[in-house]
Design an enzyme around this catalytic site. Structure first.
Site, PDB file in Angstrom:
ATOM      1  N   CYS A 260      23.036 -20.257 -20.998  1.00 30.53           N
ATOM      2  CA  CYS A 260      23.851 -19.263 -21.702  1.00 30.53           C
ATOM      3  C   CYS A 260      23.457 -17.828 -21.392  1.00 30.53           C
ATOM      4  O   CYS A 260      24.179 -16.906 -21.767  1.00 30.53           O
ATOM      5  CB  CYS A 260      23.765 -19.504 -23.209  1.00 30.53           C
ATOM      6  SG  CYS A 260      24.389 -21.129 -23.713  1.00 30.53           S
ATOM      7  N   HIS A 339      11.579 -15.089 -17.879  1.00 34.35           N
ATOM      8  CA  HIS A 339      11.692 -16.515 -17.535  1.00 34.35           C
ATOM      9  C   HIS A 339      10.414 -17.231 -17.951  1.00 34.35           C
ATOM     10  O   HIS A 339       9.325 -16.879 -17.517  1.00 34.35           O
ATOM     11  CB  HIS A 339      11.912 -16.667 -16.026  1.00 34.35           C
ATOM     12  CG  HIS A 339      12.560 -17.961 -15.641  1.00 34.35           C
ATOM     13  ND1 HIS A 339      12.101 -19.187 -16.070  1.00 34.35           N
ATOM     14  CD2 HIS A 339      13.639 -18.229 -14.861  1.00 34.35           C
ATOM     15  CE1 HIS A 339      12.863 -20.150 -15.571  1.00 34.35           C
ATOM     16  NE2 HIS A 339      13.803 -19.593 -14.849  1.00 34.35           N
ATOM     17  N   HIS A 477      32.122 -17.380 -35.481  1.00 37.17           N
ATOM     18  CA  HIS A 477      33.089 -17.939 -36.429  1.00 37.17           C
ATOM     19  C   HIS A 477      34.460 -18.112 -35.793  1.00 37.17           C
ATOM     20  O   HIS A 477      35.128 -19.125 -35.998  1.00 37.17           O
ATOM     21  CB  HIS A 477      33.179 -17.025 -37.657  1.00 37.17           C
ATOM     22  CG  HIS A 477      34.014 -17.597 -38.767  1.00 37.17           C
ATOM     23  ND1 HIS A 477      35.383 -17.401 -38.847  1.00 37.17           N
ATOM     24  CD2 HIS A 477      33.677 -18.361 -39.845  1.00 37.17           C
ATOM     25  CE1 HIS A 477      35.846 -18.020 -39.915  1.00 37.17           C
ATOM     26  NE2 HIS A 477      34.837 -18.607 -40.544  1.00 37.17           N
ATOM     27  N   ASN A 481      30.563 -21.023 -29.839  1.00 40.88           N
ATOM     28  CA  ASN A 481      29.598 -20.678 -28.793  1.00 40.88           C
ATOM     29  C   ASN A 481      30.289 -20.841 -27.443  1.00 40.88           C
ATOM     30  O   ASN A 481      30.472 -21.960 -26.958  1.00 40.88           O
ATOM     31  CB  ASN A 481      28.376 -21.593 -28.894  1.00 40.88           C
ATOM     32  CG  ASN A 481      27.299 -21.256 -27.868  1.00 40.88           C
ATOM     33  OD1 ASN A 481      27.560 -20.568 -26.887  1.00 40.88           O
ATOM     34  ND2 ASN A 481      26.103 -21.748 -28.094  1.00 40.88           N
TER      35      ASN A 481
END
Length: 551
Positions: A260, A339, A477, A481
């Site tokens: 993501c 990372h 909402h 996602n």
């Protein structure tokens, strides 16, 4: 000691209060205690090496800030000691010039100025961006999602009940979008379905972007596409080049499996390409194929993505053309990437694999909150010296330095206490590190809309206000996602509210598998008017949703 400190990462919550309806305990109150992992307390776990890294970034890019003021002070002191008449006499009467000296002086001046401007990084402008809004035919409520999943015949009542409980506390509303193929009785993760879904969202976002910016696809010199789980051959970037008949020398890249946070990684790559190729446009496309995140087995850790991931896509147009200065919305200030893949727990906390029945899915570890918290801590500590006001940096660095010196003294006098680690700091009375107020560095915050629990913990640990998290909670909402594109739906929300003004700084913060945490900082070039085309146009007035109405 690990077991001793384990409780610090757990939080408890009383849910499902009620009254026993039958049996020997009928009429007595009942409740369930939910135990969750939470983010580590940043106040107790700031590492000095990440502060050093942030200052290294600052110094390596701004050494002239230290030298120019010194030269100005010396020159001013020298000139200030002379009167106007004395200065004129020294310049014109006492000095002797010849043509060669004058030409040499101007040659050195021109050379110095040329080297300065050629060595400066090109400014990267965000001309505009677009977020795809699927058709209303694909809209589902949480109850409809469960019923459609039941009708597909892929889930038993136990797994459906688990997903229903997750949805109730997810923070996701009843107007999100999913592809209907996931509810078919057969396998939905086919190449045909994947190409169909990604083509729909990518081409929809790009059509809007090119129309907004009045740019032809053939004008684009750099194309970067990121999608974690669906990586066909030819690639998604090749699909776009083919669909829009882009030019043959386009620099195209396809990023896969990066989670993501890959949207900011794609931005970083596009920035590097624009720095190396002048007078160019770059397009960054961020999306995820929901049909490839859908899991039809019984493993609970793999059922979690079913409850959160929804359809979405963003397309961003970047430019290094100086003439785009006036029409650009934002200028890219900083990108900081972190990372944690060298740590085994971090590497495996979001992991694609097969379950016991050899059904492929995305497994979410119980360690996710803790791992994500450590990655976030590293990222924002590195970012701090680049963006925070000097007063905040001074207080933060002074308390941290005092803490380090005091701890070293304690370690010398009491080795057993030092071995106890950071948990002993509270007992020994060591001053807590000062956590800077990041709200002084930014006017707007766009945090990846992962889940309600993640946003709640971030708000608490960073000492943010509910208004700071409004864009993230509203996006979660309304759209769920949407993976790497969620930070752009959040920025679109801020624009639809008319909140972005000239000079405002926007912090985009994303995290994902690997484990990675990345930040991008933008500065608004002008007051951004409410866009005529936005995924929020017909619903922004209903937000923010009151806390009592959220799941």
């Amino acid at each position: 000691m690990a077991a001793t400190g384990e409780h610090t990462f757990l939080s408890t919550e009383i849910v499902n209060r009620g009254v026993e309806s039958s049996g020997p305990d009928a009429g007595s109150p009942t409740f369930v205690v939910r135990v969750r992992r939470r983010l580590p307390d940043f106040l107790q776990s700031v590492n000095l090496k990440y502060v050093k890294l942030g200052y290294h970034y600052l110094i390596s890019h701004g050494i002239y800030l230290a030298t120019i003021p010194v030269l100005v002070v010396v020159f001013s002191a020298e000139v200030g000691s002379l009167s106007r008449e004395e200065l004129w006499r020294k310049v014109w009467e006492e000095a002797s010039y010849d043509l060669a000296t004058v030409l040499a002086f101007f040659a050195v001046l021109v050379f110095t100025i040329s080297v300065y401007f050629m060595s400066r990084p090109r400014p990267i402008y965000l001309v505009d961006f677009a977020c795809y809004r699927p058709s209303d035919e694909l809209k589902v409520s949480n109850d409809e999602l469960i019923e459609l999943a039941r009708s597909s015949g892929k889930f038993d009542e136990d797994t459906l009940s688990f997903q229903r409980r997750i949805l109730k506390s997810s923070g996701i509303g009843d107007e999100t979008y999913v592809p209907r193929s996931i509810f078919s009785t057969g396998n939905c993760a086919t190449m045909k379905e994947g190409r169909s879904e990604t083509a729909t969202v990518m081409f929809g976002a790009l059509d809007e972007l090119f129309e907004k910016c009045r740019v032809r696809p053939k004008d684009v010199g750099v194309l970067v596409v990121n999608c974690s789980l669906f990586n066909p051959t030819p690639s998604l970037s090749a699909m776009i080049v083919n669909h829009y008949k882009m030019r043959g020398n386009i620099l195209s890249y396809n990023l896969g499996g990066m989670g993501c946070s890959a949207g900011i990684i794609a931005l970083d790559l596009a920035r590097d390409m624009l720095q190396a190729n002048g007078n160019n446009y770059a397009v960054v496309v961020s999306t995820e194929a929901v049909s490839f995140t859908w899991y039809a087995g019984k493993s609970r850790s793999m059922l979690i993505p079913n409850c959160f991931f929804r359809m979405g896509c963003s397309a961003v147009l970047l430019s290094n053309r100086r003439r785009d200065f006036r029409r650009a919305k934002y200028r890219l200030e900083h990108i900081v990437r972190t990372h944690k893949g060298s740590d085994d727990r971090s590497f495996r906390c979001v992991y694609q694999e097969e379950d016991d029945q050899r059904i492929k899915g995305l497994s979410i570890s119980r360690d996710l909150m803790e791992v994500g918290g450590h990655a976030l801590k590293t990222n924002i500590t590195t970012l701090g010296p680049l963006v925070l006001p000097f007063s905040e940096q001074l207080i933060f660095f002074a308390t941290l330095l005092y803490r380090q010196l005091f701890r070293n003294t304690s370690a010398t006098t009491n080795p057993s206490a030092a071995a106890a680690g950071e948990a002993s700091d509270q007992d020994s009375g060591i001053t807590k590190p000062y956590i800077p107020n990041y709200r002084l560095a930014f006017e707007h915050l766009c945090v990846h809309a992962a889940s309600k629990s993640v946003l709640d913990e971030l708000e608490k640990n960073l000492c943010l206000k509910e208004t700071d998290m409004e864009a993230s909670r509203s996006t979660l909402h309304r759209f769920g996602n949407t993976s790497s594109s969620s930070i752009w739906y959040e920025l679109a929300y801020l624009e639809a509210k008319g909140r972005v003004k000239r000079g405002d700084r926007v912090w985009q913060l994303a995290f994902g598998s690997g484990f990675k945490c990345n930040s991008a900082v933008w500065r608004a070039m002008r007051r951004v008017k409410k866009p005529t085309r936005s995924p929020w146009n017909d619903c922004v007035d209903r937000y923010p949703v009151a806390a009592g109405q959220r799941n």
